[in-house]
Structures are given as C-alpha cells and as structure tokens.
Scaffold this active site. Structure first.
Site, PDB file in Angstrom:
ATOM      1  N   TYR A  48       0.797  -1.236   0.000  1.00  0.00           N
ATOM      2  CA  TYR A  48       0.000   0.000   0.000  1.00  0.00           C
ATOM      3  C   TYR A  48       0.831   1.287   0.000  1.00  0.00           C
ATOM      4  O   TYR A  48       2.033   1.237   0.166  1.00  0.00           O
ATOM      5  CB  TYR A  48      -1.101  -0.039   1.061  1.00  0.00           C
ATOM      6  CG  TYR A  48      -0.790  -0.048   2.531  1.00  0.00           C
ATOM      7  CD1 TYR A  48       0.457   0.176   3.042  1.00  0.00           C
ATOM      8  CD2 TYR A  48      -1.843  -0.279   3.435  1.00  0.00           C
ATOM      9  CE1 TYR A  48       0.674   0.187   4.413  1.00  0.00           C
ATOM     10  CE2 TYR A  48      -1.631  -0.274   4.809  1.00  0.00           C
ATOM     11  CZ  TYR A  48      -0.372  -0.035   5.286  1.00  0.00           C
ATOM     12  OH  TYR A  48      -0.169  -0.022   6.631  1.00  0.00           O
ATOM     13  N   GLU A  49       0.166   2.374  -0.270  1.00  0.00           N
ATOM     14  CA  GLU A  49       0.840   3.671  -0.525  1.00  0.00           C
ATOM     15  C   GLU A  49       1.814   3.572  -1.689  1.00  0.00           C
ATOM     16  O   GLU A  49       2.882   4.191  -1.673  1.00  0.00           O
ATOM     17  CB  GLU A  49       1.578   4.178   0.723  1.00  0.00           C
ATOM     18  CG  GLU A  49       0.749   4.323   1.959  1.00  0.00           C
ATOM     19  CD  GLU A  49      -0.515   5.143   1.769  1.00  0.00           C
ATOM     20  OE1 GLU A  49      -0.599   5.900   0.781  1.00  0.00           O
ATOM     21  OE2 GLU A  49      -1.431   5.010   2.592  1.00  0.00           O
ATOM     22  N   GLY A  50       1.419   2.860  -2.727  1.00  0.00           N
ATOM     23  CA  GLY A  50       2.300   2.652  -3.878  1.00  0.00           C
ATOM     24  C   GLY A  50       3.080   1.381  -3.685  1.00  0.00           C
ATOM     25  O   GLY A  50       3.924   1.301  -2.794  1.00  0.00           O
TER      26      GLY A  50
END
Lengths: 600, 600
Positions: free
Chosen positions: B439-441
């Site tokens: 997550y978050e890229g």
C-alpha cells in the site's frame, strides 16, 4: 482459457520431452505405462483436482479444524472428497498393487501429486502422512503387521501419522521422553506426549495408525536409544475388526498461520489407561527407520511448497492478463493496459515462471531417479541414482520451499492490494506455503545435511556424480548454437560451485567447522541455483528439439522455455556467483560475535 | 531482562551517538528538546507502548473488526487505549502546539513511533491516517477548514482517512470515477465508491473526516482533472457541533491476511442522499496535494514495516537464547544448548540485527532531514535536505518493507514450528508486515519512482548529493584503522552504484526505456543495500568513538555494532555487487518474452 493449478502444457513437456518417461514402459515393471496411459493418468488427476479438491480449498481454510469435547472436526466438505480420492486409488498410486497401490512410475505420480497439492494441499496432507506410515509398515513391518495394517493404510480406509516431536524434542529428536515398557506378551506399553501431529486425530477414518518414536526403558540416551512402534488408535482384533480404544488422546489442536484444513494435534499416549504398541523394525534403530520415511516426507514437502508456487503463478499470470491498470510506458497516451505489459510485473512473472519450471523439473526428476533405481539392473547405476536422490533431497526440500515462498509472495505483489485480501486465492497460498520451510527438518537443517553429510558422501563421489550429470546436459546444449551461450554460463557457474564445494568441504573438516556451517544455508542456495539452471538448460535443449518440428501454435511455448533460460542465466546466475564469492571469503562475524553483542 | 519491541540501547545510540539529536535544541524551534527531554519522551512512549498498546495487539488480531448492520466494530480493547493515546498528545507529536501537537523533532518522533508501531501497528493506523488527514488540512485548507477540523484531527477527537482507491483505480489513481458537482453555495455534491479505506468507518470517534479524490464535472480525464475534497461523516455546524449524517455509507469491510485490528472499509458517498464536500486546495490540483500526504504516508509505511522487523528480531533473539535444542557442533557430547549457539541460527540473527539497525538509522535519518529543513536558514541547504528526503523515500518505503518482510520471515524460521503457531507473536508480525510492501504505492512503483523521477531530479544533482553524504561518512570512517577496511568496501560499492546509476539513467532515457524499468526494482535493491551499508558504517564510526571511552558493560554493544558492519560488508555487499553486474548487463528477456510465451 486460463489454466488453473498448473500449466498443463508444461507438465506434458517435462514428462515427455524433457524426461521421455514413455521409455520407462520398456521395462517390465512399468510395461503398462506407455505415453497414452501416462497422459490418461495425469488427465484424471487433473480432473479430480480441479473438480473436487480445488473447490473445497477455500472452505477448508476458512472453516478450519475445531476441537470440541475431545473430538477433532475437520472441514465439513473434506470427508466426501477424501472418500472419492481413495476410491480413485490415488493415495498410494506408486505402490505395489498387491497392497492397494497402482504401481505407477514415481515421475508420473509427481505430476498427479502436483495437481492434487496445488488444488488443496492441507487436504492432501491426510493422505500423504497415511502413505508415509504405510511405507514404514511395508519397509520394516513383520508379515503380521503388514497383514493387519498395510492395505488399510494404502487404500486410505485407515489414517496414518508420524509421532516424532515433543515440546522439548523438535529438531533434536534424540531428546524425546516418551517411554516404552515391555509387556509380558511382547507388546509395549507406551507413555508420553507428542505435539505437532498432522492429522493426529479426526473422524474421516475408522482407525488411525501412529508410528511412534519412543525409548525402551533402559535404552541409551540420544538418538541411539530410540525405537519405533506402531500404535493404533483402536486395537485391532485378530479378525481385523476394531477392538478397544488404545488411549491415544487428543488434548488440543494448534491455531496456525496456514494449512487450516489440516488438524495439527497434541496427543497423549497412555495418560489414563493402557496404550499398547508393537515394535516395528529393530530395537534402538527407530531413527534410522524413521529416516526412510523422513526422506520421503522431505520430498513430499518440496512438492507441497512447489505446488503452492505453481498455483500462485497461474493465478498471478491470469490476473496480470485481466487487470487493466495504468498505461504502457512507451504509449502513455493510450490509456490503461493489462498490467502484464508493465516491466516490473513482467519481471515478477518471468521470475516466477523460470523458478516454477525449474522446480517442476527438479521435483519430477526426483521421482524419475527413484524409478531408475527400480528398473536398472546395474548395481553401480543403482547406487549412483540413489546418491543423486540423497544429494538432491536438501535442494528439493530446502531450496525449493525457500524459493516457493518467495514466488507466492511475488504472486501477492502482482495482485497488489487484492493480494492481501483473503477473498482472492494467493494470500492463502502464501500462508500455507510458509510451513514447508520449517517442517520435516527446517531448511537450516537441510542445509546442514547437504554440507555436513551429503557433500562428503563416498568421499565426494556423490557430488561429483551430480556435477557429471549437469555437465552432460551442458555438452548436449552446446550442440545447439542458440543455446551455446547459455550453456557456457551454466558451465561457468558449475565450475565455480565445484571449487566452492571443495573449499567448504575442507573448511567443514577443519577447526573452522562453525564458520563453514555458518554458510551452509547460502551454500544450499548457490547449489540450488545451479541445479535450477541445469534444469532450465535441459529444458532448453528439449525446447530446441521441439522447435525443429513445431507447429505454429507450439512455437510460443518453446520460445518461452528459451526465455526462461535466458532470464535465469542472465539475471540470476551473476548474483549466484556473487554469493559464491561471498561464501568463499567465509567472513567470521557470524561465529565471532559475542552473545551479549546481539543486544545491549 | 529481555527487551521487547525494540532495542532500547540501540534507539539511544542512534539518537545521541549517531545523530547527536541534542544539537537540534540549539535552534529556537527545538530549544526545549535537549537530551534529557528527548530521553524522557522516548521513555514515556516506550512505557505506553509496552504497557498499553502491546497487550492488546493479539486481541486485535484475533478478534479483528466486524461489520454488522452497517456498523463497523473495532476490537473491544481499542477504544480505551485510543483515548489514552490521544490524552498523551501522541497523535500529532511533531506538529505545531497551536493545533494540538507537541512540536517535537521528527527524529525523536520516529523513536516514539517505532515503539508504538512495534507494539501494535494495526491500532496505530487509526491515528496515523488521522494525522495525515490533518496534515492536508494544515497544508492546503482555508482558515475556515482549519478552524473546523484541524485541532479535532490532531488531538484525535475525530478520525481522518484517505479516499483514493476505487475498484478500477488502484496504482492508477487517475482512472477514478468519483464525481463532484458544484452546489449553489460553493460546496460540492460528491458521488462515488471507494475501497480499501483504512479506518473508513468506526465508532471510536464522534466524526470522521475523509479527504476524497474526485473529478469535478467537466474536468480533464486522468490525474490532471482530479480535485481534493473534505467530506465529513457528519456535517459540522457553525458552532462546531455535529449536524446531519453526510451519506458516507460503509458497505463492507475486507477480510485480510493481516492488520486485522484495523478495519479496511468500502465506502459509498452520496449513494442514497446528499453527500457534501468542500474543495481543499486548488481545483484539479488534487493529485499534487495528495502527494504531499502520500510522501508522508510512504515514510509511515516504511516505519510500519521496520517496526514489525524490529519487534520480530527482539522476539527471535529472546527465543534463541531460551530455547534449548541440539548440541553445539564443536561439543557434540555436551548435550542441548540454546539455539543461539548454532551457526545457522546466528546467521539469521545477525542478518536481522544488521538490517534492523541499518533500517532504524535510515528511518530516523528521514526524520532528522525533515528537522534540518525546518532549522536551516540556508536555502541551498534546505533544498539539499529536501532532495535527500525525496531520493531516500523509495528506499525508506520500498526497500525497507521488502527487507522487513524477510526479517519477519527469518524470525518465524528461528522459532521453528512454533513460528507457524498463532499463539506465538511472530506469525502475526509476518502477516501484518506483508501489506507494507503493497500500500501507498507498491514497491514496484517505489522502484519506478526512484529510477524514473528521483534519479534524474535536478539533472542528477540530488543523487550526487546522496553520494556526497555517503562519501563523507566513508572519509570519517577511514580515520579509524579498525574501520578502514569496511570503509573501503562501502566506498567500492558506492562507486559502482554511481556508475550504474549513470548507466541506468541513460538507458531509461533511450529507446530501451522498458529494459531500464525492468531493472528498476533490482536497482532499488542495490541502492538500498548501499544505503544500509552507509548507515552501518556511520554507526561503526559512532561505535568506534564510543569504545574509546566505554565502560566495561558498554563494550559488547559497541563491538556488536562493528560486527554488524563486518557482516554486512562481508556477506551482503559482495552479493550486491553481483546484482549490480547483472543490472548493468540489462538482459532483455523480461521485455522480449511474448505474452503467449508465459504459458502455452
């Protein structure tokens, strides 16, 4: 249509084009297993796996096993499919038909097992352990023990387990405390507690036969004083009917990270009443006997890990072809494309493809070697095949499961956020796969086995035999101009591995023994890398041959084989060689650091 | 006594001996944060973490969140501790006291956050996201928005989230379909569905403020047409009291592999009634604004992964010292010893120790750099610090979480069979940690960010600045004879990294762009390795200084620092250099393989 569990074309490629298993049928033992029969078997296994085992995998994971009022309840759907599986005579497919097996070649059994384990590995554990217990009875049992138990085990009518571990005796089995006291009638009273017993108690079968490691009263300490006993859950009357409960009591089951569908039991033997066992094999030879089963079990574990990886690759590949997200880097204005077009996703997919293919060949090869030991009439050849099995076992268990877990993790990554959600299949594969690195001897123990036992076997001859086999493939590949550069790379790594093995063998025999063993695991890694490269080169040769006469529709498959080889020799072996340099330098920090220096 | 969560001595070492954070108090902004105060803060954070957050971690994992009749129920024990946490003003500890923060240096905040996240990372997510939402309001909000929301968020009275993802818009945020339609009063009617919203709905707080990415009707397609809105769960009246429900409806929560204590929600906005949002920042600049939060969030994610790794190391180390199993290889007759004496276990522990230490320094350094940007009065220095933050962010998020997951897996391995049992703590850490890579890229996106954006920033100056910082440490280390050989190794790898960066930068700008990006992730790996080596060398220098005046009891700690450096430069960097060779060769199989060749 997307394939599930395993790549069918690749399974056929390994069986027929890489290993030419049809040749086995030239021998009496396998006469009926010509190509047509082999294909039919694999097809049936695949059907059963896809239609019956796979659909209950998620339910098994979600429902798991429960322990209520002393009883272990397995997932609801398992019993029906377990009966189906046994009706198909799959449990002991490679064993003697006299005892309920199908007598098929092991290499073919591996293909079937790949589908079964890829579809539902927690489910398969019930049968695998039962088969292992049967193998022990077949190998070391008296005629009476065989008559009583063997067919019941091989047909799956009864269950089987493996009772080694105790709370203070895990990797160090020799520390066990379970005691066997001789009764007047020649049987033994067994008393002790065992943990981590897969399938140790459940009601899918009428009886469960436990091979138990215990120490006869007065026997030496350590592994030299351990004997093996057969302890049934219910005693068996002379007419084969079930008698009294034998005081094998399940005291609980574990709540685990994965393989929820398989119950992991704690068992107390003879805690309240009388628990009777019969000696199997010789007194104080229990460890040696159990090792036979352990080696088979280790190969099973390699299969389990690999099967998770291949299923994970199939899912990830399918997802990457379907999932539209982001533009192609070279055509930023064209809008979303399937993520298989993104270089980082391709990198992960090709990594998975190459490893899965190489692992498949390795795992099947272990079966093929076993078949060769059965059909060869030359004692020297037989010994050579057995040596190859010995030396490759740590790779097929330790290296393969390490990589398999990584491949499952790649699959999760390809799925992105969905990979972390249990609604999708890859999270379970990652969780299930993790235990394969631990049980049947942790991978650290596999690495010690390779460096400490296998490398020096027959003064290094076994390792030299392995090198010779790889060299054969290198020589053959060099005949194909397109493969020659790859062959040269594999050969280069092989030569370096040979030098490193000599060096590490010497170090392990010197006063630097601890330093050598500090690098046992990295040494297993580089050995495994070279074995993978070997298998991919061998496949490359088979693909080059295939390309010579390929129909148009087959070309992408064969070309894909060459690409896996290109990738592995270009992207993995250079790192492997860096690791070899590192191992050779044998930095001593691992050994030298003081215990207090790990923390203030 | 065994330490839990994190190694206290090492935390202090990084703060005071490696980074000398007391120096920050020479600046007005941080005047009150002298060494004594810093130690007090860290001590309080540690106490709260150990006494309150850690004891409810397992309960959070086992009980998880549930969704019933439209309501999300978080684990029972969370509410009381959440209130405690907020009473301590920890949620926005580095923010301006005017808005409810404590104004402490970021580097000190990192130490506190390590304890909090190591104790209970799913719990901490509620506060982290709330803080991030507050940061957006602080950075881009109007005075009115600040007055309405900011203090409520920073004090934790209300919750905050981050609404980006939609089913067809994950990594490709620009594909989102949520629509904002301007109302007559200047507000917007928001309509759409969002998924994967951490803490999207729960009842621990009276209101939840959702920053939402949406497209104003008629705005351009893709990322250029996205605006950011503040959408409260309940509208807020002029007097600050809560008004009507704003039709943000939770439609379900995800069943995940880990972080069970944090609810991952699907939210529908304006599905039935009216959902009102106010624009925050400029129209169509939503992505840019959100990126500010994303970068902070990425650093948080690095912290989360790292915190799992450090806790896992503490558990594994403690276990390895307690668990007796097997004899020492050099004294086979002496019977069982703690497994920390076995070379393969030591290898894993030292691997974990070295990475955990290097990651700790990296993560704290990110905070220190942020502090430097706040205290420096030199614009060029400030820009340099900001550049270092930019270029190190993919390492602190992508590389760190990749390694953190591996370290958690090592911890499971050290525990053996017990590692797979949920009764013991390491299984959860492994499961929780896995999402940090996604997550978050995803880490693939972090790698693309490094190669595609950061490497070329300011024509490569930012990367050169990083090289210069590392060179400074190398030069300083060379002053210590005991460190000189290690410094030379780090310098060698650094030079090779520099050459490789030039090469990859050029390749990425050429027609071989896809080939370059196929190696973006391996390039992130080697960059991260060099950064880790840098941090360990820096620590080595601090340890060498410490040894000069150390009391006897401190010597093992300092020596352990040198051993980590010895291990990393001896056992990791040679492999790193093998990887660099591999990347430089830029094998084209990943790009060339036809899609049909991935499978028959």
């Amino acid at each position: 249509m997307a394939q599930v569990i395993s790549e069918r074309r690749d399974v056929e490629f390994v069986l027929h084009e890489q290993f030419e298993v049809g040749n086995l049928s030239k021998n009496d033992r396998f006469a009926e297993f010509n190509k047509k029969t082999v294909d039919m078997i694999v097809n049936e296994a695949r059907n059963l796996a896809v239609k019956e085992l796979l659909p209950i995998n998620k339910e098994g994971d979600e429902q798991g096993c429960t322990f209520e009022a002393g009883k272990v309840i397995v997932p609801d759907s398992f019993k029906r499919v377990y009966d189906l599986f046994n009706e198909g005579e799959w449990l002991a497919m490679t064993e003697d038909p006299e005892w309920g097996g199908q007598g098929m070649p092991h290499v073919v059994g591996q293909a079937a097992a790949e589908y079964f384990n890829g579809a539902n590995y927690p489910f398969m554990m019930y049968g695998n352990l039962t088969h292992g217990a049967g193998k022990l009875v077949e190998s070391f049992g008296t005629d009476e023990q065989k008559a009583t138990y063997l067919k019941k085990l091989y047909t799956g009518e009864w269950g089987g387990t493996m009772l080694l571990t105790e709370p203070c005796a895990g990797s160090d089995v020799g520390a066990l405390e379970t005691v066997a006291t001789k009764n007047a009638d020649g049987t033994y009273a067994i008393s002790g507690s065992k943990i981590f017993i897969s399938g140790g108690e459940h009601e899918m079968v009428d009886n469960i036969i436990h091979p138990v490691l215990a120490r006869i009263e007065g026997a030496p300490a350590g592994t030299r004083g351990i004997s093996l006993f057969l302890v049934p859950k219910y005693l068996v009357n002379d007419d084969g009917s079930l008698g009294a409960f034998n005081d094998v009591v399940c005291t609980g089951i574990e709540h685990k990270m994965g393989i929820h569908g398989n119950c992991t039991c704690s068992l107390t033997l003879g805690g309240k009443g009388q628990c009777v066992g019969t000696l199997i094999g010789e007194e104080n030879k229990g460890m040696a006997h159990m090792f036979l089963m352990m080696n088979e079990a280790r190969l099973h574990v390699g299969m389990q890990g690999f099967a998770c990886a291949t299923a994970a690759y199939m899912y990830a590949l399918d997802y990457a072809k379907q999932r539209v997200q982001g533009a192609n880097l070279t055509k930023p204005k064209d809008g979303g494309v399937p993520i298989i077009q993104h270089p980082d996703v391709r990198r992960q997919l090709l990594t998975m493809k190459a490893y899965v293919e190489a692992m498949r060949s390795t795992i099947y090869y272990m079966g093929l070697l076993r078949d060769y030991t059965h059909v060869t009439e030359d004692a020297e050849d037989k010994a050579r095949y057995e040596g190859l099995i010995e030396i490759l076992t740590p790779v097929a268990k330790g290296y393969v499961t390490d990589r398999a877990f990584e491949m499952c993790s790649h699959a999760v990554q390809v799925y992105g956020g969905y990979g972390f959600i249990e609604e999708y299949p890859v999270a379970q594969l990652l969780r299930d796969c993790r235990i394969t690195m631990i049980y049947e001897g942790t991978n650290g123990i596999q690495a010690m086995d390779l460096m400490g036992r296998k490398l020096g076997m027959k003064k290094g001859k076994v390792f030299m035999d392995l090198m010779a086999e790889i060299s054969k493939t290198v020589a053959e590949a060099k005949e194909f101009p397109a493969l020659a550069p790859f062959a040269a790379k594999v050969e280069g790594s092989l030569m370096k591995l040979g030098e490193l093995a000599m060096h590490m063998g010497k170090t392990a025999m010197s006063e630097k023994v601890l330093s050598a063993f500090a690098y046992a695991h990295p040494f297993l890694e580089v050995t495994g890398d070279v074995v993978m490269a070997w298998m991919l080169l061998w496949r490359g040769t088979a693909a080059a041959k295939g390309l010579e006469k390929a129909k148009k529709k087959d070309i992408p498959f064969y070309e894909g084989q060459i690409k896996s080889l290109d990738f592995f020799t270009g992207c993995v072996l250079p790192v492997t060689e860096g690791k070899m340099e590192m191992i050779k330098a044998t930095n001593s920090a691992i050994v030298d650091i003081a215990e207090e220096s790990f923390i203030c």
